[in-house]
Design a protein around this motif. Structure first.
Motif, mmCIF file in Angstrom:
data_model
loop_
_atom_site.group_PDB
_atom_site.id
_atom_site.type_symbol
_atom_site.label_atom_id
_atom_site.label_comp_id
_atom_site.label_asym_id
_atom_site.label_seq_id
_atom_site.Cartn_x
_atom_site.Cartn_y
_atom_site.Cartn_z
ATOM 1 N N THR A 45 74.145 12.590 27.547
ATOM 2 C CA THR A 45 75.335 12.899 28.347
ATOM 3 C C THR A 45 75.293 14.374 28.770
ATOM 4 O OG1 THR A 45 76.693 13.606 26.470
ATOM 5 C CG2 THR A 45 76.698 11.238 27.001
ATOM 6 N N PRO A 46 76.072 14.751 29.780
ATOM 7 C CA PRO A 46 76.139 16.167 30.164
ATOM 8 C C PRO A 46 76.574 17.070 29.006
ATOM 9 C CG PRO A 46 77.044 14.817 31.915
ATOM 10 C CD PRO A 46 76.789 13.897 30.748
ATOM 11 N N THR A 47 77.494 16.614 28.183
ATOM 12 C CA THR A 47 77.948 17.411 27.031
ATOM 13 C C THR A 47 76.809 17.606 26.041
ATOM 14 O OG1 THR A 47 80.201 16.585 27.294
ATOM 15 C CG2 THR A 47 79.623 17.529 25.147
ATOM 16 N N GLU A 48 76.047 16.538 25.778
ATOM 17 C CA GLU A 48 74.910 16.651 24.863
ATOM 18 C C GLU A 48 73.851 17.598 25.431
ATOM 19 O OE1 GLU A 48 74.883 12.350 22.587
ATOM 20 O OE2 GLU A 48 74.175 12.444 24.673
ATOM 21 N N LYS A 49 73.633 17.565 26.735
ATOM 22 C CA LYS A 49 72.668 18.475 27.361
ATOM 23 C C LYS A 49 73.104 19.926 27.151
ATOM 24 C CE LYS A 49 70.972 15.313 30.878
ATOM 25 N NZ LYS A 49 70.942 14.959 32.301
ATOM 26 N N PHE A 50 74.397 20.187 27.276
ATOM 27 C CA PHE A 50 74.925 21.531 27.068
ATOM 28 C C PHE A 50 74.715 21.960 25.618
ATOM 29 C CE2 PHE A 50 78.375 24.392 25.817
ATOM 30 C CZ PHE A 50 78.162 25.437 26.711
ATOM 31 N N ILE A 51 75.040 21.073 24.675
ATOM 32 C CA ILE A 51 74.868 21.373 23.243
ATOM 33 C C ILE A 51 73.399 21.622 22.923
ATOM 34 C CG2 ILE A 51 75.044 20.393 20.906
ATOM 35 C CD1 ILE A 51 77.578 18.891 21.948
ATOM 36 N N ALA A 52 72.504 20.887 23.567
ATOM 37 C CA ALA A 52 71.077 20.952 23.269
ATOM 38 C C ALA A 52 70.374 22.164 23.885
ATOM 39 C CB ALA A 52 70.398 19.658 23.723
ATOM 40 N N LYS A 53 71.116 23.122 24.374
ATOM 41 C CA LYS A 53 70.483 24.318 24.939
ATOM 42 C C LYS A 53 69.910 25.223 23.846
ATOM 43 C CE LYS A 53 72.839 24.478 29.346
ATOM 44 N NZ LYS A 53 73.689 25.239 30.264
ATOM 45 N N SER A 54 70.295 24.992 22.602
ATOM 46 C CA SER A 54 69.737 25.752 21.480
ATOM 47 C C SER A 54 68.981 24.794 20.560
ATOM 48 C CB SER A 54 70.853 26.445 20.684
ATOM 49 O OG SER A 54 71.605 25.471 19.969
ATOM 50 N N ALA A 64 72.771 13.032 15.457
ATOM 51 C CA ALA A 64 73.922 12.190 15.804
ATOM 52 C C ALA A 64 73.461 10.914 16.494
ATOM 53 C CB ALA A 64 74.892 12.957 16.700
ATOM 54 N N ARG A 65 72.575 11.045 17.449
ATOM 55 C CA ARG A 65 72.100 9.879 18.206
ATOM 56 C C ARG A 65 71.380 8.870 17.302
ATOM 57 N NH1 ARG A 65 72.567 8.069 23.608
ATOM 58 N NH2 ARG A 65 73.791 9.645 24.653
ATOM 59 N N LYS A 97 63.852 11.650 21.904
ATOM 60 C CA LYS A 97 63.403 13.000 22.256
ATOM 61 C C LYS A 97 64.456 13.541 23.216
ATOM 62 C CE LYS A 97 58.753 13.381 21.143
ATOM 63 N NZ LYS A 97 58.456 14.476 20.278
ATOM 64 N N ILE A 98 65.237 14.459 22.744
ATOM 65 C CA ILE A 98 66.363 14.985 23.517
ATOM 66 C C ILE A 98 65.886 15.690 24.784
ATOM 67 C CG2 ILE A 98 68.365 16.531 23.496
ATOM 68 C CD1 ILE A 98 68.604 13.985 21.693
ATOM 69 N N GLU A 99 64.869 16.543 24.641
ATOM 70 C CA GLU A 99 64.401 17.334 25.787
ATOM 71 C C GLU A 99 63.882 16.450 26.919
ATOM 72 O OE1 GLU A 99 63.314 17.513 22.667
ATOM 73 O OE2 GLU A 99 63.605 19.540 21.917
#
Length: 115
Positions: A45-54, A64-65, A97-99
C-alpha cells in the motif's frame, strides 16, 4: 487460466484486500501435486511504501505482512478455499520482498489438487 485457478486467485485477492485495504494487482498461481504456488505482485500500500523508506520500516512491513497472513490462515481457512480445492489446507508458507513488491505463497493441501 483454468476456472479453478481464477477462483483460487479471487479468494486470495479478496482476503488480502479485506486485511490490508489493497489486494495484489496480479496473481499467478500454478498447481503442483498437493500445492498451490502463488506469485503476487503489486501488494504494498502507499502507507507501507512510506514506512518502508527506512531499513527498520522495511523490516516492520515485512514482519506484519508475513505474520498477519500466516496467523490469519492458521486461525481460519478463507471461505470457499477448501471446498474449491477439494482438500484441507494443512500449511501456508509465505514471504514478501517489500522493495520489489513481490510475494510468494505456497499453500499445501492434504490431497493432490485436481485440475
Amino acid at each position: 487460466m483454468s476456472q479453478k485457478i481464477h477462483e483460487f486467485n479471487d479468494i486470495i485477492r479478496k482476503l488480502r484486500k479485506d486485511l490490508f485495504g489493497k489486494g495484489p494487482e496480479r496473481i499467478h498461481t500454478v498447481f503442483v501435486e498437493n500445492m498451490a504456488v502463488s506469485t503476487l505482485t503489486g501488494n504494498v500500500t502507499p502507507t507501507e511504501k512510506f514506512i518502508a523508506k527506512s531499513l527498520d520500516g522495511v523490516k516492520m512491513v515485512h514482519a506484519a505482512r508475513t505474520s498477519m497472513i500466516q496467523d490469519l490462515y492458521a486461525e481460519k481457512t478463507p471461505d470457499g478455499m477448501e471446498e474449491l480445492m477439494g482438500s484441507k489446507l494443512v500449511h501456508l508458507f509465505s514471504d514478501i520482498k517489500i522493495e520489489e513488491d513481490i510475494a510468494i505463497s505456497v499453500f499445501v493441501f492434504e490431497d493432490t489438487i485436481s485440475q
